[in-house]
Structure formats: C-alpha cells, structure tokens
Design a protein around this motif. Structure first.
Motif, PDB file in Angstrom:
ATOM      1  N   ALA A  45      48.524  35.625  33.232  1.00  0.00           N
ATOM      2  CA  ALA A  45      49.039  34.363  33.764  1.00  0.00           C
ATOM      3  C   ALA A  45      48.307  33.972  35.038  1.00  0.00           C
ATOM      4  O   ALA A  45      47.981  32.793  35.262  1.00  0.00           O
ATOM      5  CB  ALA A  45      50.537  34.473  34.018  1.00  0.00           C
ATOM      6  N   ILE A  46      48.036  34.960  35.915  1.00  0.00           N
ATOM      7  CA  ILE A  46      47.294  34.673  37.150  1.00  0.00           C
ATOM      8  C   ILE A  46      45.894  34.176  36.812  1.00  0.00           C
ATOM      9  O   ILE A  46      45.376  33.223  37.415  1.00  0.00           O
ATOM     10  CB  ILE A  46      47.234  35.925  38.036  1.00  0.00           C
ATOM     11  CG1 ILE A  46      48.636  36.298  38.527  1.00  0.00           C
ATOM     12  CG2 ILE A  46      46.282  35.712  39.219  1.00  0.00           C
ATOM     13  CD1 ILE A  46      48.700  37.650  39.218  1.00  0.00           C
ATOM     14  N   MET A  47      45.256  34.834  35.849  1.00  0.00           N
ATOM     15  CA  MET A  47      43.916  34.409  35.427  1.00  0.00           C
ATOM     16  C   MET A  47      43.933  32.974  34.891  1.00  0.00           C
ATOM     17  O   MET A  47      43.061  32.166  35.215  1.00  0.00           O
ATOM     18  CB  MET A  47      43.392  35.376  34.359  1.00  0.00           C
ATOM     19  CG  MET A  47      41.976  35.066  33.885  1.00  0.00           C
ATOM     20  SD  MET A  47      41.938  33.931  32.485  1.00  0.00           S
ATOM     21  CE  MET A  47      42.644  34.948  31.196  1.00  0.00           C
ATOM     22  N   LEU A  48      44.955  32.635  34.095  1.00  0.00           N
ATOM     23  CA  LEU A  48      45.053  31.276  33.560  1.00  0.00           C
ATOM     24  C   LEU A  48      45.231  30.253  34.678  1.00  0.00           C
ATOM     25  O   LEU A  48      44.642  29.167  34.640  1.00  0.00           O
ATOM     26  CB  LEU A  48      46.219  31.178  32.572  1.00  0.00           C
ATOM     27  CG  LEU A  48      45.978  31.660  31.148  1.00  0.00           C
ATOM     28  CD1 LEU A  48      47.195  31.397  30.288  1.00  0.00           C
ATOM     29  CD2 LEU A  48      44.756  30.962  30.526  1.00  0.00           C
ATOM     30  N   ARG A  49      46.068  30.589  35.690  1.00  0.00           N
ATOM     31  CA  ARG A  49      46.266  29.643  36.793  1.00  0.00           C
ATOM     32  C   ARG A  49      44.944  29.380  37.515  1.00  0.00           C
ATOM     33  O   ARG A  49      44.622  28.254  37.882  1.00  0.00           O
ATOM     34  CB  ARG A  49      47.316  30.198  37.770  1.00  0.00           C
ATOM     35  CG  ARG A  49      48.740  29.991  37.305  1.00  0.00           C
ATOM     36  CD  ARG A  49      49.726  30.122  38.476  1.00  0.00           C
ATOM     37  NE  ARG A  49      49.725  31.464  39.046  1.00  0.00           N
ATOM     38  CZ  ARG A  49      50.490  32.465  38.593  1.00  0.00           C
ATOM     39  NH1 ARG A  49      51.308  32.268  37.562  1.00  0.00           N
ATOM     40  NH2 ARG A  49      50.458  33.649  39.180  1.00  0.00           N
ATOM     41  N   GLU A  50      44.171  30.434  37.734  1.00  0.00           N
ATOM     42  CA  GLU A  50      42.872  30.260  38.402  1.00  0.00           C
ATOM     43  C   GLU A  50      41.914  29.432  37.552  1.00  0.00           C
ATOM     44  O   GLU A  50      41.199  28.559  38.052  1.00  0.00           O
ATOM     45  CB  GLU A  50      42.264  31.629  38.714  1.00  0.00           C
ATOM     46  CG  GLU A  50      40.994  31.543  39.554  1.00  0.00           C
ATOM     47  CD  GLU A  50      40.414  32.901  39.890  1.00  0.00           C
ATOM     48  OE1 GLU A  50      39.261  32.945  40.385  1.00  0.00           O
ATOM     49  OE2 GLU A  50      41.088  33.934  39.644  1.00  0.00           O
ATOM     50  N   GLN A  70      45.513  23.077  27.625  1.00  0.00           N
ATOM     51  CA  GLN A  70      46.421  23.766  26.705  1.00  0.00           C
ATOM     52  C   GLN A  70      45.973  25.210  26.590  1.00  0.00           C
ATOM     53  O   GLN A  70      44.867  25.496  26.122  1.00  0.00           O
ATOM     54  CB  GLN A  70      46.406  23.085  25.335  1.00  0.00           C
ATOM     55  CG  GLN A  70      47.468  23.623  24.388  1.00  0.00           C
ATOM     56  CD  GLN A  70      47.598  22.724  23.149  1.00  0.00           C
ATOM     57  OE1 GLN A  70      46.956  21.695  23.051  1.00  0.00           O
ATOM     58  NE2 GLN A  70      48.429  23.149  22.222  1.00  0.00           N
ATOM     59  N   GLY A  71      46.843  26.103  27.047  1.00  0.00           N
ATOM     60  CA  GLY A  71      46.454  27.500  27.052  1.00  0.00           C
ATOM     61  C   GLY A  71      45.271  27.691  27.969  1.00  0.00           C
ATOM     62  O   GLY A  71      45.291  27.318  29.141  1.00  0.00           O
ATOM     63  N   PRO A 107      39.046  40.001  38.097  1.00  0.00           N
ATOM     64  CA  PRO A 107      40.389  40.304  37.567  1.00  0.00           C
ATOM     65  C   PRO A 107      41.437  40.343  38.679  1.00  0.00           C
ATOM     66  O   PRO A 107      41.163  40.812  39.797  1.00  0.00           O
ATOM     67  CB  PRO A 107      40.231  41.676  36.923  1.00  0.00           C
ATOM     68  CG  PRO A 107      38.764  41.889  36.785  1.00  0.00           C
ATOM     69  CD  PRO A 107      38.102  41.098  37.851  1.00  0.00           C
ATOM     70  N   PRO A 108      42.636  39.852  38.394  1.00  0.00           N
ATOM     71  CA  PRO A 108      43.700  39.909  39.406  1.00  0.00           C
ATOM     72  C   PRO A 108      44.269  41.310  39.592  1.00  0.00           C
ATOM     73  O   PRO A 108      44.990  41.576  40.553  1.00  0.00           O
ATOM     74  CB  PRO A 108      44.767  38.969  38.828  1.00  0.00           C
ATOM     75  CG  PRO A 108      44.522  38.979  37.359  1.00  0.00           C
ATOM     76  CD  PRO A 108      43.056  39.161  37.180  1.00  0.00           C
TER      77      PRO A 108
END
Length: 1002
Positions: A45-50, A70-71, A107-108
């Motif tokens: 989720a953190i990666m997607l936000r970034e 989307q995604g 990576p987070p």
C-alpha cells in the motif's frame, strides 16, 4: 441573419461530449501481481501511494492530465483543456520521467531490495487520435474517454515489455527524433483492421530543433524560393557594407521557413561574415534568453574565454553582457545572427533582440538579424523588421518536390497530393512518406488514397492553430469543413449568416485556412488535409445535423445549380446525414453524369458511394437488381482504368445476380466482370466470364440479341489479346456488323458508338499485326470517324492502338502524333493505363528518331507508373520496347529484367511484345559472343511471330538474323534480300531503308 448553431437541432449534443484530438498515455506497473504476492499488504500500500504520487506529480508537469488511477495503473491525456502541437512529445517525455522515477523507488520495508531482487518498472503505451471526451465520475475517473484511441494506447501498454515505452509513429511523427528509439516496427492490435507502426523509446536524443529532426529522416528537397533567397542575399550584402538590417521570415507551420533559412545560411557561410544561431522552443526545457545562451555555449566550445562567465551570470548582468559581447563581435567582423521560432521567445530574449538591432543601426554595425516566426504570434515581437512573407509552393514547385520525394509515383497521385497539400511543403512531405509506407506495406490492389494519409501529430499541429482562432472564426471554419473543400458563398451564408465579405470569413484567409476561389462566389480550403482534420474534430451528432441542414439548403436551390454539381453534393451530404435512400439516388445520378463526361475516376467514386448507400438500407429492400445495375455502370468506368479492387464489386454483382436468378442480369454481370478482367490483362478469367455470360444470355436469345453481340465482341477482344487471331476476327466481325446496323437505326445518335469504335480498333491492330497495314488504317479511320473529338476514354484507346500499329510499321512521326492524343485524353479522363501507354508509345517513337536519354527515361517512367498494379492489358508491349532500348544502351541487367517481365506476361497469353523482347535477348547474347544462345532467342522470337501470324515480326526477325550473321562474319546477303523484300511488300519504309543500307555494306 444570425449565425445558425447546428447543435440547436440536436440538444443532446453537449451531453454527448466533445471530440478532441488527444494523446493518451497508459502506464502500468510491471509484474505487479508477483510483487503483491511477495510483499506485506501494508508495504504494498505504501508503494502504491508513492507510485500514485509520482503519476500525479509528473504528468501535470509535462502539460498532461491524469484521468484515472486504478490499482498500479494510470491513464493520462495530453491536449485537454489546451491542445498543443507537441502533445505527443510531452506524453513521451512524461513517460520517460515516470519510468526513471519508478526505477529509483526503494522498498518501504527498509530492506533495500524489492522481492525477488527485481527493480520496480513500468510498461507504457502512447497513442493519439480523435476521442469523444465526457465528464467522468467516481467510477469512470475525471473524464470518460470513448473511441479507439484509448483502447489502442492500452493495448500498446500491454504489448510493451518490462520497462518499455511503445509509442505509435503517427503520434510522434517528426518528433520521434527528439528521442532515442528502436527500429520502426509494426504490431497488429486487437480491434484494429490495419497494423500499427510503433517505436520503443530508449531515452532522449541530443536533438533540440525540428529541423535537426528533419535532417535525421532526410530533408525535404529545396525547390524554388529564388526571389526570397535574392532578398536575403541583398540584405546580407548591405549589412556587410555597414547597413545593418533585420529580416523576419513569416509563415505558418510547415511552409518552409527553417528550410529556407538553412539554405541561405549555407550560402552565407561562404561569404565574409560570421554566423551565430539559436532557436526558441515552447517546451519545458526552454530557459530565459535561450537562443543567446545557445550561441554562448558554441562560442565557449570554440575557445572564447570571455563568453564563459556569462553562462553563470545573474540575469540582468547576463543580458547586458550578451549585448556587449555580440556588439563587440560585430565590430570585429560582420555578423549574421539567426533566431528560429521567434514566436516562442521569452520577453528577455525579445528585449535583447530589439536593443541589439537599435545599437547596430545607431552605430552602423555590419549586422544582419534574421528571425523566423509564425504570423499570428509575431506583431510586436518582430516590429521594426523587414517582412518576408513566405508563401506555399506554387504548382510547379510542388510538382518538383513530389517528384523528388516520390520519384516513381504516377502523375495522378502526384496531382492528388498537390491538391490535398495545398502547396504546404510539410504536408507534401508527410503525404509522400505516408504513401511510401502504404505502397511498401501492401499489395497494390488500387492506388493509394491520398486523403487517408493523415497523421495524429499533423492533426495536433492543425488543431492547435484552430484553437487560437476567435470563437466566431472557429465556428465558421467548422461549418466550412462540413460543407467540403469547395464552399459556395451562398451556402456558407445560409448556414452561418456570414457573407463572403464578412470580416470573420476574410480573416480565415489571413490565418491560411480558407481562401476565395478563382470562381466568383466560392471559397476553398487552402489545404485539403486541414479540412479533413477540422472535419474529424466535429462531433458526429453535430456533423450529421449540419449535413442534414446543408442537404435541405441544396435541395431548395437545386433549380439554380448545375445538376451534376447538385447531385454530387447532395449524395455526399445525404450519406453523411444518414439519409441513405436519397444519397443512393443522387450518387447514382452523379455517377451517370460523370460517366457521360468520361470523368472515369469521379464516376467510379460516385457509383461506389451509391452502392455503399444501398448497403445501408434496411434488409428486405428490393435493392439487389438496382445494386447489379449500378455495378454494371461501374464496370463501364473500370474497363479503361481497372484495378483488382474493382473486381470485388463486379464479383459481388455476379453473386447477387445469381441469387436473384435473372438470366439477363447474370449475363450482364458476367459481361462486365469479363471485361474488367480483360482490362487487367487476365485473359483466361475474362474468357471464362464471357462464356458464362453467353450461356446465360442464350437462355433468352431473342430478348438478348444485343447483349449476345456485346459478349461476342468482348470474346473477340479477349481472343485478340490472346493472339488467337482467326477466331478473334470472326467474333469481332460479328459484333461490328451488329453494331453498324444498330448505329444506322439510331437517328440521330445520342452518343458516340464507343463499342463499335473499340471493336474496329481491335480489328485494326489484329490486321496490323498480320501485316495488313492499309486495311488496319482503314479500320482506324472508321473508328475515329465515330469517336474523334469526343475526348472519350475509347478515343484514347483507339489512338493508342493506332500508335502501336504505326510503330510496327516504322512510321515514327505518325506514331508520335497518335500517342500524344492517347496520352492527352488519358490524362483528361484520368485513365492511368491509356495515359501511360500513350506516353510509352510516344517515348519509343522519340527514341527511334532521336536516340536520346530523355526518351528512354520517359519510357521507363511509363513502365514504373503501371508496375504497382501489375502492368495490365498488353503491358508486354512496354516491356518489349524497354528491352529493345536498354539492350541498345548497353544496360544488360535492365534489359534482362524487362525481358523477364515480357515473358511473364507471355505466360498470361499477352504475346504482343514478347517477340521484340526475344530479339533484345538475342542481341545481348550476340554481344557476349554466344552465337548459339542468340540463335535460340531468335528462334523463340519467330515462334511467337508464328503464333500471332505476325508478318511484320517475321520480317524484323529476318533482319536481325542478317545483322547477327554480319556480326559473326558470315554471309548475310540472302537474308538481307529476304528481309528487304518483306519490308517492301508490307510498306515498312524505314525498315526497308535500314536493310538496304546494310546490303550496301556487304
């Protein structure tokens, strides 16, 4: 009268959205499923936000709009709300930055490594085109994009490999050279009927100017511009003598400003002056004082130490320092300073330009300022400069450019390009390149369509200009585009309320869109390509309503307009309005009128439109018989200029006739299919269709007497083409007797008896081939007494055959005259075959008289024009003529290619030029001292002469046998005597003289 808003008639139009030319970018995270499976949900989720933050930050920075995320995927558009001509470049730059930034993501989890040791990467697709754009919602995203363009962009993204950006060629065009790309490749996308050319983007290139991009692909030819170069030369000469000047070259995009300046700068480099140059750009990389900083960097690279500090100086000091530096350089030596694309200059650059010019004038410095800009954006930017308004190419210049870009194209395509490009060099160049790709990528079923060669990046260039028009002018332009390329002033006024003297209408000419036509009361689009782009940008409902309105106005004025023009226009506008029944009626009438006027290409176009309209009528309509009837008249137009694409229409007509079950209908459909096959040189197929037609016609023999005679005539012509002369003459004589009697009973004749004229011409060339020249010329005289002066396509065919018979006889001057008529009329009726055959026959006659390289090249040109369509009827003649000429010129390879082509035609029963080709082969073998092979070729030539019963070919074979014997030092007196005797008997005076000259040397 107030301006009519076409959307008033369709109040749902706004709800249906807006059509725009958009560039669409799709980007997706590569191997995202594998990543998600290997990562903790919170980390993913953190990666997607970034990632999403990158999407939302990078795309707007390049002028785009994120439509939907989307995604891990993103859809973005470029060209809304503001359209720019470089939207394709902007989308590609955005994709490059996104790919770079994603590769740098870490990576987070703090582990420093993504699962499986991989780097994050995207795969992206970019495509441009017309899109229907509507307001979106929470589900659909900011906008809802409808049409194929977003689908194809998404499929390009799917097609892309890991960390790959795929961009369609039509999206980037010349702007592809701003990037390092893969080789051009072609992909077939689901849902698209034709393959799409694409590039994989590897990175940015060092190119900064559009001219450099043009250089990468190959510069358009420099033609014309003599007066403009003279003006620039004079301005430079005056500057060198201490009379400073400033010349501003103004023209719209694509007219050739930069091309002209590059040619001038090349010449100026040879003179006693130094050249400094820079350019302005609208893109994000532009910087204050951009063109001068480019000059500075070049000076620094050349070792000028005092220039280097200015690169890092504060802006006010930099500006004054640049003024001082450039003025100092001018005091040392005359300077020519060129700034391209001044319309994009920043205020600091413009201020420095004016200060430098004022200083040069005050101090009488040897300086010439040269700027290039677009007219709409000039004004204060180049105030004080001498204006050089660059015009599009005239007809001669456009023709020269096309010949250099498409040296082997036929003249009719060249004319279409001229009309569609309107003299704009960029449009000419792009249309020529598009046709090159089209010709290279498909079998030549028909001539390429010039109006289908548009590119999305050119559309963006055009529509970005339209976007700068005042709203009233933009509405006028859209209305004009719906009316068509030619715009009657009365119709424009009825549609918009604006007269031809209205300021808004006249303003369209100032913006290089619509001009007054040479005919009073009409306007026309300057560039057909511009009209097409503007038309496609109008919403379908709005267009349809306007077409319906125009059709109603045309019907109301039908009594004041020539019927042919009315029918053509009504057919077009009714079809575009979906009024199919009315469209079919008017297109059919327009086809009939064009056919009566021997305007064959227009007739075919209108008949095709009528057939297409019939296809749109509801099922169960009694259209089958009417479809076949129109297809038969379509066949009449095809026989003088057939293509294999035409066969599809005629084959469908036969299938429909058989389905209907009417014997007469079947017979007529087979007749025209057989005749089209004949025109294409497909003799076997033509004979089969004629036999099938005869079988059907004889079921009702008494009712079909005329049709049976026509079929016999067609069989005679096909048999003559196959050199089956005895049977051919029988069939032709039957048809001639019937057609003569029919002509005598029709008093007065309503139109020329073209069937009789052509049958007589076929009989004439058969007699000529057999050596009965007097009888042949009598037949030609009768044929011409029927048709001469009509400018009918048949007249071109008759004159073409007459030229061929004169060539067989050796009467070169008469052959030239007849060939010139065939060539002229072929051009009038736009029949490529008769035009080319007339050109070839005249060129071969000229070769026999002059032995000039120009006549040989003209013959080669004719062969080249016909080559993409596979030659056609009697094309072995051209191959035989060329083989003869090339063999004499010593071009053995070229001659052998033509011999092979002639023999290939012989396998299709086209024997008419094969004996000549064999004689050329014999001469080549003899020149190589291969007497045995030369004799074999000569024997083959005689076998063909025997097959045809050709007395003149046999006589020429005897002469060649004597020449070969002389070349080998063998006795040739008897052979020459036999040849001379034959020539005298046949009245072949030129050949007789030649044989007697040889006899005198023995």
């Amino acid at each position: 009268m107030p301006m009519i808003n076409p959307t008033d008639q369709v109040p749902v139009s706004h709800a249906m959205g807006e059509r725009r030319n958009l560039t669409v970018l799709f980007a997706d995270l590569s191997e995202s499923t594998r990543l998600a499976d290997a990562m903790e949900a919170e980390h993913y989720a953190i990666m997607l936000r970034e990632l999403r933050a990158l999407y939302q930050g990078v795309v707007p920075r390049h002028g785009g709009t994120v439509v939907r995320i989307q995604g891990d995927g993103m859809l973005a558009i470029f060209g809304h709300p503001e359209m720019r001509e470089d939207d394709g470049r902007r989308a590609t730059e955005a994709a490059l930055e996104l790919h770079q930034q994603v590769r740098l993501m870490r990576p987070p989890s703090g582990s420093g490594q993504w699962p499986h040791g991989q780097e994050l990467s995207l795969h992206s697709g970019i495509h441009a085109g017309m899109v229907l754009i509507e307001e979106g919602d929470a589900v659909r995203g900011r906008f809802d994009l409808l049409g194929n363009t977003p689908n194809f962009a998404a499929r390009l993204s799917d097609e892309a490999e890991v960390d790959e950006i795929l961009v369609s060629e039509e999206t980037l065009g010349l702007q592809s050279h701003y990037f390092q790309t893969s080789e051009r490749r072609v992909v077939q996308l689901k849902g698209r009927s034709t393959a799409l050319a694409v590039y994989a983007i590897k990175g940015r290139s060092t190119i900064g100017r559009r001219f450099e991009a043009s250089q990468q692909r190959g510069l358009a030819p420099f033609v014309g511009r003599t007066a403009e170069l003279l003006m620039l030369d004079q301005a430079l000469a005056a500057a060198i003598q201490g009379r400073p000047g400033w010349v501003s070259i103004r023209a719209n995009a694509g007219v050739g400003k930069t091309r002209l300046t590059e040619e001038f700068l090349r010449r100026a480099a040879l003179k006693d002056c130094k050249i400094q140059r820079g350019y302005c750009e609208s893109y994000l990389s532009a910087e204050p004082l951009q063109p001068y900083l480019q000059m500075l960097r070049i000076l620094v690279s050349q070792g000028m130490a005092e220039a280097e500090p200015l690169l890092s100086a504060a802006p006010p000091l930099r500006q004054s320092g640049l003024l001082h530096l450039l003025a100092g350089l001018t005091r040392q030596a005359p300077q020519l300073i060129f700034i391209d694309d001044l319309q994009w200059a920043d205020d600091a650059s413009l201020l420095l330009l004016h200060r430098l010019y004022a200083l040069a004038v005050k101090q009488k410095l040897p300086l010439l300022l040269l700027t290039a800009t677009r007219p709409q954006e000039a004004g204060l930017a180049d105030s004080g400069a001498a204006m050089l308004e660059l015009q599009p190419f005239n007809t001669v210049e456009a023709e020269l450019a096309i010949v250099q870009l498409l040296p082997n194209t036929d003249p009719f395509i060249a004319l279409d390009i001229q009309r569609h490009a309107g003299g704009n060099p960029l449009f000419i160049e792009e249309l020529c390149h598009a046709i090159k790709y089209e010709q290279a990528g498909r079998r030549a079923l028909s001539r390429p369509r010039v109006d289908s060669a548009g590119q999305a990046w050119l559309s963006a260039l055009t529509l970005s200009r339209v976007a700068r028009l005042a709203p009233e002018q933009a509405a006028l332009l859209r209305a004009a585009a719906v009316i068509g390329n030619i715009i009657p002033a009365w119709l424009m006024q009825r549609l918009t309320g604006c007269s031809e003297q209205d300021t808004a209408v006249l303003g369209l000419a100032e913006h290089d869109f619509v001009y007054p036509d040479r005919r009073a009361g009409f306007f026309r689009f300057k560039h057909g390509l511009t009209r097409d782009v503007v038309y496609e940008s109008i919403g379908w409902h709005e267009r349809q309503a306007m077409h319906r309105h125009i059709a109603a106005e045309l019907r109301s004025q039908a009594h004041d307009t020539p019927r042919q023009a009315t029918d053509e226009l009504l057919g077009y506008h009714e079809a575009a309005a979906g009024q199919w029944a009315e469209a079919a009626v008017h297109a059919e009438r327009a086809g009939d009128q064009a056919l009566a006027a021997s305007a064959l290409d227009r007739a075919k176009k209108q008949y095709r439109a009528a057939l297409a309209a019939l296809e749109n009528l509801p099922e169960g309509s009694p259209i089958g018989t009417r479809w076949v009837s129109i297809a038969q008249r379509f066949g009449v137009a095809c026989v003088f200029d057939a293509s294999r694409a035409d066969l599809r229409v005629l084959q469908h007509a036969v299938q429909l006739a058989e389905k209907i079950g009417d014997a007469t209908l079947i017979a007529r459909a087979d007749y025209w299919l057989g005749y089209a096959s004949y025109a294409l040189g497909e003799v076997r197929a033509g004979l089969l269709h004629c036999a099938s037609g005869l079988a059907a016609a004889q079921c009702n023999g008494e009712e079909n007497v005329a049709l049976i005679a026509q079929l016999h005539g067609a069989q005679g012509q096909l048999l003559a083409a196959a050199a089956a002369y005895p049977e051919a003459l029988t069939r032709l004589d039957e048809a001639i007797v019937f057609l003569r009697a029919l002509r005598q009973t029709t008093a007065p004749p309503t139109r020329p008896a073209v069937g009789l004229a052509y049958s007589l011409a076929c009989r004439a060339y058969v007699l000529g081939d057999q050596g009965h020249f007097a009888a042949a010329h009598a037949c030609f005289e009768e044929a011409l007494s029927i048709i001469q002066g009509s400018n009918h396509a048949v007249e071109a065919s008759v004159q073409g055959w007459r030229a061929a018979v004169y060539l067989w006889q050796g009467d070169w001057a008469q052959a030239q005259q007849a060939a010139a008529q065939a060539h002229r009329i072929g051009g009038l009726v736009r029949s490529l075959f008769t035009y080319s055959m007339g050109h070839a026959a005249g060129a071969y006659a000229a070769w026999q008289i002059e032995r000039s390289a120009a006549s040989a090249q003209s013959l080669q040109d004719a062969a080249t024009w016909l080559a993409p369509r596979g030659g056609g009827l009697f094309s072995s003649l051209i191959h035989g003529w060329l083989a003869d000429v090339l063999a004499e010129q010593g071009d053995v390879g070229g001659a052998r290619r033509q011999i092979a082509l002639a023999l290939r035609r012989g396998r299709q029963r086209d024997w008419i030029g094969v004996a000549m080709a064999y004689r050329a082969a014999a001469r080549i073998a003899a020149a190589a001292a291969d007497a045995q092979r030369a004799q074999r070729y000569l024997d083959a030539a005689q076998a063909v002469a025997d097959l045809r019963g050709s007395a003149h070919e046999s006589a020429c074979n005897r002469l060649l046998a004597a020449e070969l014997a002389l070349g080998q030092g063998e006795p040739a007196q008897a052979l020459l005597a036999r040849a001379a005797e034959a020539f005298e008997e046949l009245d072949m005076a030129w050949h007789l003289q030649r044989s007697r000259r040889l006899m005198a040397t023995v």
